[in-house]
Design a protein around this motif. Structure first.
Motif, mmCIF file in Angstrom:
data_model
loop_
_atom_site.group_PDB
_atom_site.id
_atom_site.type_symbol
_atom_site.label_atom_id
_atom_site.label_comp_id
_atom_site.label_asym_id
_atom_site.label_seq_id
_atom_site.Cartn_x
_atom_site.Cartn_y
_atom_site.Cartn_z
ATOM 1 N N VAL A 359 -3.794 8.299 3.682
ATOM 2 C CA VAL A 359 -2.616 7.420 3.533
ATOM 3 C C VAL A 359 -2.295 7.285 2.045
ATOM 4 N N ALA A 360 -1.016 7.514 1.697
ATOM 5 C CA ALA A 360 -0.565 7.316 0.306
ATOM 6 C C ALA A 360 -0.132 5.853 0.134
ATOM 7 N N VAL A 361 -0.727 5.183 -0.842
ATOM 8 C CA VAL A 361 -0.435 3.766 -1.084
ATOM 9 C C VAL A 361 0.339 3.639 -2.396
ATOM 10 N N ARG A 362 1.510 3.040 -2.323
ATOM 11 C CA ARG A 362 2.336 2.772 -3.512
ATOM 12 C C ARG A 362 2.583 1.264 -3.594
ATOM 13 N N CYS A 363 1.632 0.573 -4.160
ATOM 14 C CA CYS A 363 1.683 -0.889 -4.196
ATOM 15 C C CYS A 363 1.682 -1.354 -5.649
ATOM 16 N N GLU A 364 2.751 -2.089 -6.011
ATOM 17 C CA GLU A 364 2.843 -2.618 -7.371
ATOM 18 C C GLU A 364 1.869 -3.773 -7.556
ATOM 19 N N ASP A 365 1.556 -4.042 -8.832
ATOM 20 C CA ASP A 365 0.719 -5.185 -9.139
ATOM 21 C C ASP A 365 1.501 -6.466 -8.854
ATOM 22 N N ILE A 366 0.937 -7.327 -8.027
ATOM 23 C CA ILE A 366 1.602 -8.575 -7.641
ATOM 24 C C ILE A 366 0.709 -9.736 -8.082
ATOM 25 N N PRO A 367 0.998 -10.311 -9.274
ATOM 26 C CA PRO A 367 0.135 -11.390 -9.769
ATOM 27 C C PRO A 367 0.353 -12.710 -9.054
ATOM 28 N N GLN A 368 1.474 -12.859 -8.396
ATOM 29 C CA GLN A 368 1.779 -14.137 -7.751
ATOM 30 C C GLN A 368 0.867 -14.339 -6.547
ATOM 31 N N PRO A 369 0.157 -15.475 -6.478
ATOM 32 C CA PRO A 369 -0.705 -15.722 -5.303
ATOM 33 C C PRO A 369 0.138 -15.948 -4.064
ATOM 34 N N LEU A 370 -0.348 -15.433 -2.935
ATOM 35 C CA LEU A 370 0.374 -15.544 -1.672
ATOM 36 C C LEU A 370 -0.444 -16.366 -0.680
ATOM 37 N N PRO A 371 0.214 -17.032 0.254
ATOM 38 C CA PRO A 371 -0.526 -17.778 1.289
ATOM 39 C C PRO A 371 -1.347 -16.833 2.149
ATOM 40 N N ASN A 372 -2.429 -17.357 2.700
ATOM 41 C CA ASN A 372 -3.275 -16.532 3.561
ATOM 42 C C ASN A 372 -2.513 -16.038 4.781
ATOM 43 N N ALA A 373 -1.570 -16.879 5.294
ATOM 44 C CA ALA A 373 -0.784 -16.448 6.448
ATOM 45 C C ALA A 373 0.020 -15.197 6.113
ATOM 46 N N ALA A 374 0.579 -15.133 4.892
ATOM 47 C CA ALA A 374 1.336 -13.953 4.486
ATOM 48 C C ALA A 374 0.427 -12.741 4.336
ATOM 49 N N LYS A 375 -0.774 -12.954 3.789
ATOM 50 C CA LYS A 375 -1.691 -11.818 3.624
ATOM 51 C C LYS A 375 -2.213 -11.309 4.966
ATOM 52 N N MET A 376 -2.480 -12.221 5.911
ATOM 53 C CA MET A 376 -2.907 -11.776 7.250
ATOM 54 C C MET A 376 -1.788 -11.022 7.953
ATOM 55 N N CYS A 377 -0.544 -11.514 7.767
ATOM 56 C CA CYS A 377 0.594 -10.811 8.354
ATOM 57 C C CYS A 377 0.732 -9.417 7.745
ATOM 58 N N ALA A 378 0.562 -9.318 6.419
ATOM 59 C CA ALA A 378 0.650 -8.012 5.760
ATOM 60 C C ALA A 378 -0.459 -7.068 6.265
ATOM 61 N N TYR A 379 -1.671 -7.581 6.431
ATOM 62 C CA TYR A 379 -2.777 -6.735 6.923
ATOM 63 C C TYR A 379 -2.457 -6.201 8.311
ATOM 64 N N ARG A 380 -2.026 -7.091 9.228
ATOM 65 C CA ARG A 380 -1.707 -6.652 10.578
ATOM 66 C C ARG A 380 -0.521 -5.693 10.586
ATOM 67 N N PHE A 381 0.449 -5.926 9.690
ATOM 68 C CA PHE A 381 1.621 -5.051 9.614
ATOM 69 C C PHE A 381 1.198 -3.634 9.231
ATOM 70 N N VAL A 382 0.363 -3.518 8.186
ATOM 71 C CA VAL A 382 -0.103 -2.190 7.758
ATOM 72 C C VAL A 382 -0.962 -1.559 8.855
ATOM 73 N N GLN A 383 -1.840 -2.366 9.464
ATOM 74 C CA GLN A 383 -2.729 -1.847 10.509
ATOM 75 C C GLN A 383 -1.948 -1.305 11.697
#
Length: 472
Positions: A359-383
């Protein structure tokens, strides 16, 4: 009917004025008020100035005439009319050009309206109704007024010009007692010219001052109107923005409510499916293993005992493998405290290990902290996105991109197209694209799926991170 027409006209005028700008309303109404005030004040001031000018003229003329009329007071104190020699001397003096051109007529009145002297001999010794100026002068007041052409003494002489009549008292030299009144008729042309110029200068000065005041007030109102109009425009823009935001929030709220309802239904459906998988898979194998325990106990020979033990071990191994496969898709790794790029890379590495694809990953550096709900949603979205890419496109050209623009998280998964091997055991989170859409929309985000030209399928999600978000 007239009252109704007046009210209708007033309403129309009010509606017309109400549509004008503040500057125009001030220019019309303020100009009319200032003009009316200027006219009223000008007329009043002109009258006062004219009266003062006439009174001053009367005082000056009375002082001048008193120099040759005061000696007559001694004789007038004891006689009703002047003696012939005194009248002749007075006629000679008043007949001079410089006198006659300025003071064409002179009467001396006694109390009661008796004419003691006049340049018109027919009036001498006659009785007339005393003019108001005579009465005032007998009381010691010097006054001036324009001639009343309707007076009897003026009608006899056929007066057509309104002379300025100046009344001055004549006093007895020794006692100072008022014994007669001199009525001096003065030509008004020089006075009228002076009054005309005085009024003209007064009006010009008044118009200039009023124009300056009006211009200053108009400039203030004009600037104030510009500020008010600018504030109204800004307020209108803000109200429009608030209205747009309100409509957007209503749409989002409705979407979130619908998504939350559908997520609840999907969770129930998922739990039912999970229960069915556990019942039909590991539970059946464990049940068979339980039966094999009795077979092991009843085995008569060592060979039979060993065969039953191997079958029991095979059943338990298969049940454990299925339980692990089911639970692997249910449990998230520890992602709390991880930045979003690390969460995305952890999901892609897990997919690469399970499927053997890259898998090719093109992810910019994101210094802004995100809520855990957003990170769990992102994990499930990629999965789920990569699972679908492997299932339907064989894992060809898998690309994951993520970035944060103006507080909006943009995450996308796409593949290169082709045919996949189907769905291997243990692959997927169990939610599918429908559940994934509901998960994203329940957080106020958007979910889109589209075809990429000359490639395969692309799914993308956007999520607004208002307030910067916080972990936890």
């Amino acid at each position: 009917m007239s009252g109704l027409a007046a009210r209708l006209g007033s309403r129309r005028w009010g509606a017309a004025v109400g549509g004008w700008s503040l500057t125009r309303q001030f220019a019309v109404t303020g100009g009319a008020i200032m003009l009316l005030a200027m006219i009223v004040e000008g007329l009043f001031t002109a009258e006062v100035v004219s009266r003062n000018m006439i009174d001053r003229k009367a005082a000056t003329t009375a002082l001048f005439m008193d120099s040759f009329l005061s000696p007559l007071g001694r004789h007038l104190a004891v006689s009703d009319v002047l003696r012939p020699e005194e009248r002749a001397e007075l006629d000679w003096l008043l007949g001079k050009d410089d006198f006659e051109s300025r003071f064409p007529h002179l009467e001396i009145w006694k109390e009661g309206g008796l004419v003691a002297y006049s340049r018109s001999p027919e009036l001498v010794g006659r009785m007339f109704a005393p003019p108001a100026g005579v009465v005032a002068a007998l009381a010691g007041e010097v006054s001036a007024r324009y001639a009343d052409l309707e007076a009897a003494e003026h009608k006899i002489r056929g007066f057509t010009s309104r002379y300025l009549e100046i009344y001055t008292p004549i006093r007895e030299p020794n006692t100072g007692r008022i014994v007669a009144v001199a009525e001096i008729h003065e030509v008004t042309e020089p006075l009228e010219q002076r009054l005309w110029w005085l009024r003209l200068n007064s009006w010009l000065a008044r118009i200039g001052v009023t124009a300056m005041i009006m211009a200053g007030l108009f400039w203030i109102v004009y600037r104030g109107n510009r500020v008010i109009m600018a504030q109204q425009r800004q307020l209108g823009e803000r109200m429009a923005e608030v209205e747009r935001t309100s409509r957007h929030n209503r749409v989002l709220r409705e979407r979130i409510q619908r998504a939350s309802s559908r997520v609840s239904e999907l969770n129930e459906r998922f739990l039912r499916g999970l229960g069915a998988d556990l019942h039909d898979g590991p539970a059946q194998l464990i049940g068979l293993a339980a039966l094999k325990v009795e077979h092991v106990r009843l085995a008569g020979t060592a060979v039979k005992h060993e065969e039953e033990l191997q079958a029991l071990d095979s059943f338990l191994t298969d049940a454990l493998r299925e339980i692990r496969a089911i639970s692997k898709g249910l449990v998230l790794p520890e992602i709390e405290g991880l930045p979003l790029p690390d969460v995305v890379r952890r999901a892609t590495r897990a997919h690469e290990q399970r499927t053997g694809t890259s898998v090719a990953v093109r992810c910019e550096d994101i210094p802004q902290p995100l809520p855990n709900a957003a990170k769990m949603c992102a994990y499930r979205f990629v999965q789920e996105g990569l699972n679908n890419a492997f299932r339907h496109a064989g894992g060809n050209g898998q690309i994951v991109t993520c970035k944060l623009e103006d507080g909006v998280l943009c995450l996308a998964v796409e593949d290169g197209g082709g045919k996949g091997p189907g769905c291997p055991a243990g692959l997927g989170s169990g939610l599918g694209l429908v559940g994934l859409r509901e998960r994203v929309e329940s957080l106020g985000g958007t979910f889109r799926m589209s075809k990429v030209p000359n490639r395969g399928t692309r799914i993308a999600m956007t999520l607004t991170m208002t307030g910067g978000g916080r972990d936890g």
